[in-house]
Design a protein around this motif. Structure first.
Motif, PDB file in Angstrom:
ATOM      1  N   GLU A 623       0.824  -1.203   0.000  1.00 45.37           N
ATOM      2  CA  GLU A 623       0.000   0.000   0.000  1.00 45.37           C
ATOM      3  C   GLU A 623       0.861   1.256   0.000  1.00 45.37           C
ATOM      4  N   ARG A 624       1.920   1.249   0.839  1.00 51.24           N
ATOM      5  CA  ARG A 624       2.755   2.452   0.921  1.00 51.24           C
ATOM      6  C   ARG A 624       3.635   2.591  -0.314  1.00 51.24           C
ATOM      7  N   VAL A 625       4.128   1.473  -0.857  1.00 48.45           N
ATOM      8  CA  VAL A 625       4.967   1.570  -2.057  1.00 48.45           C
ATOM      9  C   VAL A 625       4.139   2.068  -3.238  1.00 48.45           C
ATOM     10  N   ARG A 626       2.858   1.621  -3.354  1.00 52.06           N
ATOM     11  CA  ARG A 626       2.004   2.153  -4.426  1.00 52.06           C
ATOM     12  C   ARG A 626       1.827   3.663  -4.268  1.00 52.06           C
ATOM     13  N   ARG A 627       1.691   4.115  -3.016  1.00 49.46           N
ATOM     14  CA  ARG A 627       1.563   5.549  -2.767  1.00 49.46           C
ATOM     15  C   ARG A 627       2.851   6.275  -3.169  1.00 49.46           C
ATOM     16  N   LEU A 628       4.015   5.662  -2.884  1.00 49.09           N
ATOM     17  CA  LEU A 628       5.312   6.231  -3.274  1.00 49.09           C
ATOM     18  C   LEU A 628       5.384   6.382  -4.784  1.00 49.09           C
ATOM     19  N   LEU A 629       5.006   5.316  -5.541  1.00 50.75           N
ATOM     20  CA  LEU A 629       5.082   5.349  -6.995  1.00 50.75           C
ATOM     21  C   LEU A 629       4.089   6.359  -7.569  1.00 50.75           C
ATOM     22  N   GLU A 630       2.879   6.446  -6.990  1.00 55.75           N
ATOM     23  CA  GLU A 630       1.899   7.419  -7.454  1.00 55.75           C
ATOM     24  C   GLU A 630       2.475   8.830  -7.419  1.00 55.75           C
ATOM     25  N   ASN A 631       3.166   9.172  -6.312  1.00 49.22           N
ATOM     26  CA  ASN A 631       3.729  10.514  -6.189  1.00 49.22           C
ATOM     27  C   ASN A 631       4.852  10.748  -7.183  1.00 49.22           C
ATOM     28  N   LEU A 632       5.665   9.730  -7.448  1.00 49.76           N
ATOM     29  CA  LEU A 632       6.729   9.884  -8.441  1.00 49.76           C
ATOM     30  C   LEU A 632       6.135  10.018  -9.841  1.00 49.76           C
ATOM     31  N   PHE A 633       5.093   9.220 -10.164  1.00 49.38           N
ATOM     32  CA  PHE A 633       4.463   9.318 -11.483  1.00 49.38           C
ATOM     33  C   PHE A 633       3.795  10.687 -11.647  1.00 49.38           C
ATOM     34  N   ARG A 634       3.055  11.129 -10.632  1.00 52.53           N
ATOM     35  CA  ARG A 634       2.370  12.410 -10.702  1.00 52.53           C
ATOM     36  C   ARG A 634       3.383  13.544 -10.889  1.00 52.53           C
ATOM     37  N   ASN A 635       4.526  13.412 -10.174  1.00 56.38           N
ATOM     38  CA  ASN A 635       5.573  14.438 -10.309  1.00 56.38           C
ATOM     39  C   ASN A 635       6.101  14.476 -11.728  1.00 56.38           C
ATOM     40  N   ALA A 636       6.299  13.284 -12.355  1.00 53.30           N
ATOM     41  CA  ALA A 636       6.817  13.234 -13.727  1.00 53.30           C
ATOM     42  C   ALA A 636       5.833  13.839 -14.708  1.00 53.30           C
ATOM     43  N   ILE A 637       4.523  13.563 -14.543  1.00 59.80           N
ATOM     44  CA  ILE A 637       3.510  14.066 -15.473  1.00 59.80           C
ATOM     45  C   ILE A 637       3.334  15.570 -15.314  1.00 59.80           C
ATOM     46  N   GLU A 638       3.347  16.034 -14.055  1.00 58.28           N
ATOM     47  CA  GLU A 638       3.152  17.462 -13.815  1.00 58.28           C
ATOM     48  C   GLU A 638       4.292  18.288 -14.376  1.00 58.28           C
ATOM     49  N   VAL A 691       7.347  10.661  -0.648  1.00 52.87           N
ATOM     50  CA  VAL A 691       8.182   9.578  -1.195  1.00 52.87           C
ATOM     51  C   VAL A 691       9.339   9.271  -0.245  1.00 52.87           C
ATOM     52  N   GLU A 692       9.996  10.339   0.223  1.00 54.82           N
ATOM     53  CA  GLU A 692      11.139  10.137   1.113  1.00 54.82           C
ATOM     54  C   GLU A 692      10.710   9.511   2.436  1.00 54.82           C
ATOM     55  N   SER A 693       9.574   9.963   3.001  1.00 52.57           N
ATOM     56  CA  SER A 693       9.127   9.433   4.295  1.00 52.57           C
ATOM     57  C   SER A 693       8.765   7.958   4.186  1.00 52.57           C
ATOM     58  N   ILE A 694       8.136   7.552   3.065  1.00 50.30           N
ATOM     59  CA  ILE A 694       7.787   6.138   2.883  1.00 50.30           C
ATOM     60  C   ILE A 694       9.052   5.295   2.737  1.00 50.30           C
ATOM     61  N   ALA A 695      10.044   5.813   1.999  1.00 52.84           N
ATOM     62  CA  ALA A 695      11.309   5.077   1.852  1.00 52.84           C
ATOM     63  C   ALA A 695      11.995   4.901   3.203  1.00 52.84           C
ATOM     64  N   LYS A 696      12.044   5.972   4.007  1.00 55.05           N
ATOM     65  CA  LYS A 696      12.689   5.886   5.322  1.00 55.05           C
ATOM     66  C   LYS A 696      11.933   4.945   6.251  1.00 55.05           C
ATOM     67  N   ALA A 697      10.609   4.926   6.141  1.00 52.89           N
ATOM     68  CA  ALA A 697       9.823   4.027   6.986  1.00 52.89           C
ATOM     69  C   ALA A 697      10.186   2.574   6.722  1.00 52.89           C
ATOM     70  N   HIS A 698      10.580   2.254   5.473  1.00 50.74           N
ATOM     71  CA  HIS A 698      11.028   0.894   5.137  1.00 50.74           C
ATOM     72  C   HIS A 698      12.497   0.658   5.484  1.00 50.74           C
ATOM     73  N   GLY A 699      13.218   1.729   5.836  1.00 49.94           N
ATOM     74  CA  GLY A 699      14.652   1.603   6.073  1.00 49.94           C
ATOM     75  C   GLY A 699      15.461   1.691   4.799  1.00 49.94           C
ATOM     76  N   TRP A 700      14.865   2.281   3.730  1.00 47.28           N
ATOM     77  CA  TRP A 700      15.550   2.397   2.454  1.00 47.28           C
ATOM     78  C   TRP A 700      16.201   3.772   2.325  1.00 47.28           C
ATOM     79  N   SER A 701      17.022   3.909   1.274  1.00 48.64           N
ATOM     80  CA  SER A 701      17.644   5.194   0.951  1.00 48.64           C
ATOM     81  C   SER A 701      17.070   5.694  -0.369  1.00 48.64           C
TER      82      SER A 701
END
Length: 729
Positions: A623-638, A691-701
């Motif tokens: 659920e959170r990764v889909r939200r992360l990708l949505e924000n990256l896709f929306r950013n690219a389209i905008e 996007v950054e907060s979801i990545a950090k919540a997973h322990g990713w960079s």
């Protein structure tokens, strides 16, 4: 001088005395020389007088000298004080004997056998004196007195020069030969003594001695240091059975087996063993509880082992240090296990550390204090001291801790009275004889102290490693208390943030939903064309407000840590397609118009393209990764327009999302992750922060850079990539 080993001479050797081996040898030699002189002096006089009855040689003088020698020998058996001076007195008697005989020989004009007797005595006595001499002075005294007596007799006495010349010449010849021999003898002795002294010093410094076991006779020979290690008197020679019995009962078979293997199989040995067996039968108590290192090497002659020689080293101090270090390591391991226990709370850890410190330091009281407003309060404690119990408090001025908090390092008191604490208010209040304590500093401010104490003085001074041990406990407490305060503050902040998010979700969304519903009703009433355009603008504004609310809620809750129970394995491509479809629905709704209030076209997902390059499966919260990708896709389209191409691909430890749009406007791509950053007037600046907060919540960079096509590229690394499948796995 070496010992006189012939059994009849053993009675002449002093036993059980506080004399060195060299002094014992001197006493033994001069006792023998004294007894021989007591017999030879009168007998020699009779032999000299017999050929010439007119000779001036009173027997009473000879008997007196004989009695003097016998008396000295007898006195040497009476007390240790006499024995310590016996060698000096015996040499003095030899001086008297020489002077007397030179005088008698001169009075008799060297007649008869006196000339030959003088030459013989002249050669014998210097050698006798040189036995215990430490220089050539006694020898030169003898030689000078003999020559002087002959010369004076020839010049002033009844001796003609022609008669004295052969005697004086003989004395000179003997003087020359004897001087050379004795000089070499003393020089060799000095070299040997220097070598032996260095060897003894080396033995004493290393606490090591040497031993030998004779196979044929079964005799055992020990050096002085070996006897000292055993606590036995010098001169004692044990049997092989007694030497084995000196070891600890459990180690006796070990040393016995090693000796047998060395003799039978020519195998050397090197083993650490314990002393403490049966007391050796010499009236002395053996030193117990000592560790030694026994080494032995077989000595082979004609193909057979004739003896076993080796060294014997006292390693008790080294073993004690090893024991202390092992205890220190075990204590540190225990400290680590306690502090690393994730199931235990701070209070339980503190109590366990206090008990560990009491046991390790050998002090009955341990306590952790809190210092506020010049007052010391006991927070945790262990021990029976009535004033050192949890909840007890006292003015800081009457505590040991007032001195502890003034020092950069720990405060140690081995003996309070001896160190001047007798009149101190702290000693008068608590009556502690030993104390060690260190500061607890929390976020740069004094919190309290971590301490251990006893009512009795400590026998040994606190070692540096013990001080460090207490300081480590205090540092742990400082860190743990700081973490507790930080967690409490974070918890309060999260509670306020949750309250704010609830306010946004409830108090704002309810009126927003009402406004959206009323707008739908208004549009259904077939308003005029001009009114419909205004309604479309209101619809877009309300949709924008809904997006902002969704972003705020996602930023608030999406960045919270993810537990293991929330993780599962999902295909990156499947999650990306679902997110892409969601972005397309958001961008072009059935009730929306494709122009904003200024008439400009909005970015639309209908003209954008999503491509995949490689695939992977991620362990994540879908659920959170889909939200992360949505924000990256929306950013690219905008920012990339209607025809932007977005690529999603796999990395060795994660994935990336890139586009061929305009890229980043600033010099620092990482700035886009800051909350509120946006290059668009319509943007909230929260999308990439989400996007950054979801990545950090997973322990990713998460990192941002430019793509090969000149657009934006975002890389997510540190991901648990479990498998790689097809493009739509």
């Amino acid at each position: 001088m070496s010992d006189l080993a012939w059994p009849p001479f053993s009675i002449l050797r002093p036993e059980g005395e506080e004399l060195s081996g060299e002094q014992q040898s001197d006493v033994q030699a001069y006792r023998l020389l004294g007894l021989l002189g007591a017999v030879v002096v009168p007998v020699f006089g009779v032999l000299l007088v017999a050929p010439d009855p007119q000779a001036t040689d009173p027997m009473w003088a000879r008997l007196g000298l004989s009695a003097l020698l016998v008396g000295l020998v007898g006195a040497s058996y009476t007390s240790g004080a006499v024995r310590r001076r016996f060698a000096v007195w015996a040499r003095g008697a030899c001086y008297i004997l020489m002077a007397w005989y030179c005088s008698v020989a001169t009075l008799n004009g060297f007649a008869g056998s006196y000339d030959m007797g003088l030459v013989l005595l002249y050669g014998i006595l210097p050698f006798a004196v040189a036995i215990g001499a430490r220089s050539m002075r006694p020898v030169w005294w003898f030689l000078g007195s003999g020559l002087l007596a002959g010369t004076v007799g020839a010049a002033f006495g009844p001796v003609r020069a022609a008669e004295a010349l052969p005697t004086v010449g003989g004395l000179a010849t003997v003087a020359f030969v004897e001087g050379v021999v004795i000089w070499n003898q003393l020089d060799a002795r000095e070299r040997l003594e220097r070598q032996n002294d260095l060897f003894r010093r080396a033995q004493k410094l290393a606490n090591i001695g040497a031993w030998e076991y004779e196979v044929s006779s079964g005799e055992v020979f020990w050096t002085r240091q070996v006897r000292e290690i055993h606590g036995l008197p010098q001169g004692y020679e044990p049997t092989a059975e007694e030497a084995i019995a000196a070891y600890h009962p459990e180690d006796q078979p070990v040393i016995q087996g090693m000796i047998e293997r060395a003799v039978e199989e020519e195998v050397p040995f090197d083993r650490e063993l314990r002393l403490g067996g049966e007391a050796l039968p010499v009236g002395h108590e053996q030193k117990e509880g000592r560790w030694v290192r026994a080494r032995g090497t077989p000595q082979i002659e004609a193909g057979e082992v004739t003896s076993v020689r080796g060294t014997f080293q006292d390693i008790t101090e080294r073993k004690a240090r090893e024991h202390v270090l092992e205890n220190e390591r075990e204590a540190l391991r225990s400290m680590y296990r306690i502090t690393a226990d994730r199931e235990a709370g701070f209070e339980e850890k503190a109590r366990r550390l206090i008990d560990l410190g009491r046991e390790h330091l050998g002090l009955p009281y341990g306590f952790l204090t809190r210092i506020t407003d010049e007052t010391q309060e006991i927070v945790f404690a262990s021990g029976t001291h009535p004033l050192l119990q949890p909840g007890e408090s006292c003015p800081l001025s009457r505590s040991y801790c007032r001195n502890t908090i003034q020092k950069e390092r720990s405060l140690v008191v081995q003996d309070a009275v001896a160190e001047g604490w007798a009149g101190d208010p702290a000693h008068q209040t608590f009556e502690l004889g030993a104390y060690v304590g260190a500061q607890i500093i929390m976020e740069g401010e004094l919190y309290g102290t971590f301490c251990f104490a006893a009512e009795e003085p400590r026998e040994q001074a606190f070692a540096g490693r013990e001080r460090v041990f207490v300081e480590l406990m205090a540092q742990w407490a400082s860190y743990e208390l700081g973490q507790r305060r930080a967690k409490a503050q974070l918890k309060r902040q999260n509670a306020r943030l949750d309250s704010f998010a609830g306010l946004v979700a409830h108090d704002l969304r309810n009126p927003l939903n009402v406004a959206t519903g009323r707008l739908r009703l208004a549009r259904e009433e077939r308003a005029p064309e001009k009114t419909r355009s205004h309604l479309a603008a209101v619809d877009r504004s309300l949709s924008r407000m809904d997006e902002i609310i969704e972003d705020v809620l996602t930023l608030t809750w999406g960045g919270q840590d993810i537990g293991p129970e929330e993780l599962s394995t999902h295909g990156l491509a499947a999650m990306a397609e679902a997110s892409w479809d969601q972005v397309g629905t958001d961008q072009v709704g059935t009730d929306q118009v494709g122009t904003d209030q200024d008439g400009a076209d909005q970015g639309s997902a209908e003209g954008a393209t999503l491509q995949f390059e490689g695939a992977c499966r991620l362990r994540c919260s879908a659920e959170r990764v889909r939200r992360l990708l949505e924000n990256l896709f929306r950013n690219a389209i905008e920012h990339g327009g209607d025809t932007v191409t977005v690529r999603v691909g796999a990395l060795s430890d994660g994935f990336y999302v890139e586009d061929d749009g305009a890229g980043f406007s600033g010099d620092d791509p990482e700035a886009v992750f800051e909350a509120g950053y946006s290059s668009s007037d319509e943007g909230t600046g929260l999308g990439l922060s989400i996007v950054e907060s979801i990545a950090k919540a997973h322990g990713w960079s998460l990192s941002a850079t430019q793509s090969e096509a000149g657009g934006a590229r975002f890389e997510v690394t540190g991901v648990d990539v479990e498998a790689v499948g097809s493009a739509h796995s």
